[in-house]
Write a protein that holds these residues in place. Structure first.
Motif, mmCIF file in Angstrom:
data_model
loop_
_atom_site.group_PDB
_atom_site.id
_atom_site.type_symbol
_atom_site.label_atom_id
_atom_site.label_comp_id
_atom_site.label_asym_id
_atom_site.label_seq_id
_atom_site.Cartn_x
_atom_site.Cartn_y
_atom_site.Cartn_z
ATOM 1 N N SER A 4 0.738 -1.548 0.194
ATOM 2 C CA SER A 4 0.217 0.306 -0.278
ATOM 3 C C SER A 4 1.414 1.557 -0.035
ATOM 4 C CB SER A 4 -1.261 0.135 1.437
ATOM 5 O OG SER A 4 0.115 -0.196 2.432
ATOM 6 N N SER A 35 -8.390 2.145 -7.862
ATOM 7 C CA SER A 35 -9.883 2.021 -7.486
ATOM 8 C C SER A 35 -11.237 2.886 -8.882
ATOM 9 C CB SER A 35 -9.795 2.896 -6.050
ATOM 10 O OG SER A 35 -9.611 3.874 -6.465
ATOM 11 N N THR A 41 -8.537 -9.311 -10.209
ATOM 12 C CA THR A 41 -8.121 -10.345 -9.292
ATOM 13 C C THR A 41 -7.704 -11.600 -9.894
ATOM 14 O OG1 THR A 41 -10.472 -10.585 -7.881
ATOM 15 C CG2 THR A 41 -9.013 -8.341 -7.353
ATOM 16 N N SER A 50 -11.505 -11.034 -2.819
ATOM 17 C CA SER A 50 -12.183 -10.265 -2.177
ATOM 18 C C SER A 50 -11.096 -9.246 -1.103
ATOM 19 C CB SER A 50 -13.985 -10.908 -1.652
ATOM 20 O OG SER A 50 -13.092 -11.665 -0.230
ATOM 21 N N LYS A 51 -10.491 -9.251 -0.776
ATOM 22 C CA LYS A 51 -9.172 -9.183 -0.060
ATOM 23 C C LYS A 51 -9.115 -8.269 -0.411
ATOM 24 C CE LYS A 51 -8.940 -12.630 3.067
ATOM 25 N NZ LYS A 51 -8.055 -14.095 3.604
ATOM 26 N N ALA A 53 -9.878 -6.848 -3.297
ATOM 27 C CA ALA A 53 -10.835 -5.552 -4.632
ATOM 28 C C ALA A 53 -10.592 -4.802 -2.895
ATOM 29 C CB ALA A 53 -11.318 -6.368 -4.427
ATOM 30 N N ASP A 54 -10.875 -5.212 -2.068
ATOM 31 C CA ASP A 54 -11.200 -4.629 -0.139
ATOM 32 C C ASP A 54 -9.845 -3.508 0.097
ATOM 33 O OD1 ASP A 54 -14.047 -5.278 -0.268
ATOM 34 O OD2 ASP A 54 -13.078 -6.654 1.617
ATOM 35 N N LEU A 55 -8.765 -3.871 -0.509
ATOM 36 C CA LEU A 55 -7.586 -3.027 -0.190
ATOM 37 C C LEU A 55 -7.051 -2.001 -0.883
ATOM 38 C CD1 LEU A 55 -4.527 -5.421 0.191
ATOM 39 C CD2 LEU A 55 -5.789 -3.952 1.810
ATOM 40 N N LYS A 57 -9.593 -0.881 -2.651
ATOM 41 C CA LYS A 57 -11.011 0.183 -2.682
ATOM 42 C C LYS A 57 -10.521 0.745 -1.356
ATOM 43 C CE LYS A 57 -16.012 0.245 -0.728
ATOM 44 N NZ LYS A 57 -17.177 -0.271 -0.609
ATOM 45 N N ASN A 58 -9.692 0.569 0.239
ATOM 46 C CA ASN A 58 -9.483 1.233 0.887
ATOM 47 C C ASN A 58 -8.169 2.034 0.665
ATOM 48 O OD1 ASN A 58 -12.052 0.146 2.581
ATOM 49 N ND2 ASN A 58 -10.618 -1.454 3.157
ATOM 50 N N HIS A 59 -7.281 1.911 -0.355
ATOM 51 C CA HIS A 59 -5.695 2.954 0.182
ATOM 52 C C HIS A 59 -5.896 3.496 -1.656
ATOM 53 C CE1 HIS A 59 -4.169 0.872 3.496
ATOM 54 N NE2 HIS A 59 -4.445 -0.598 3.126
#
Length: 171
Positions: A4, A35, A41, A50-51, A53-55, A57-59
């Motif tokens: 990240s 994002s 993925t 999904s983890k 994709a979430d990373l 989205k969050n970063h």
């Protein structure tokens, strides 16, 4: 391996290309997952998709470090030693390392697989500009902040792949 932090990502790339070939790795590539674009993925295990994709989205941006170690005999200790060294010395996000054991030909031919996928979706003939740039180490952070963060990430949509290949001038 996923990152990240861009500085940690480029520092690890530089470290990897500086290793001795006998104890190091044979190939280094970096890729950006942003994002505001399509986050593919499929390279990651289904349990991690999904983890990942979430990373992203969050970063907003996740940096993917891909390395390869070529070998003929999987029982040769060098391969295991390289993997152990990587997992202990690099600054990737804990828990976000994925390993794939593939034939050398399949590794070299992986872009063809992607091309075939795009052709099947009638997306290969869509314009996809390709630009290669050499950015000095001293300017890579400025390039990242000015181009990636201030231009690409602010677009409504980013399509295509952004790759970062570190190189040694003396090689």
């Amino acid at each position: 391996m996923l990152y990240s932090d861009f500085t940690a990502f480029t520092k690890d790339q530089e470290s990897l290309i500086s290793m001795d070939n006998d104890t190091g790795i044979d190939y280094v590539e970096g890729q950006l997952l942003m994002s505001n674009g399509i986050v593919d993925t499929s390279f990651f295990p289904p349990s991690d998709q999904s983890k990942v994709a979430d990373l992203v989205k969050n970063h907003s941006i996740i940096y993917v470090l891909e390395v390869a170690k070529y070998y003929d005999d999987p029982t040769v200790p060098t391969t295991g030693q390289v993997i152990d060294k990587l997992t202990k010395t690099l600054s990737y996000l804990p828990g976000f390392i994925s390993m794939h054991d593939v034939l050398y030909f399949d590794f070299l031919n992986r872009v063809q697989v992607e091309e075939d996928k795009l052709r099947s979706l009638a997306l290969w003939e869509v314009p996809h500009p390709w630009l290669n740039l050499y950015v000095p180490k001293t300017q890579i952070l400025d390039f990242h902040n000015g181009v990636v963060k201030d231009i690409l990430l602010k677009q409504n949509s980013t399509s295509g792949v952004a790759l970062f290949y570190p190189t040694n001038r003396n090689k």
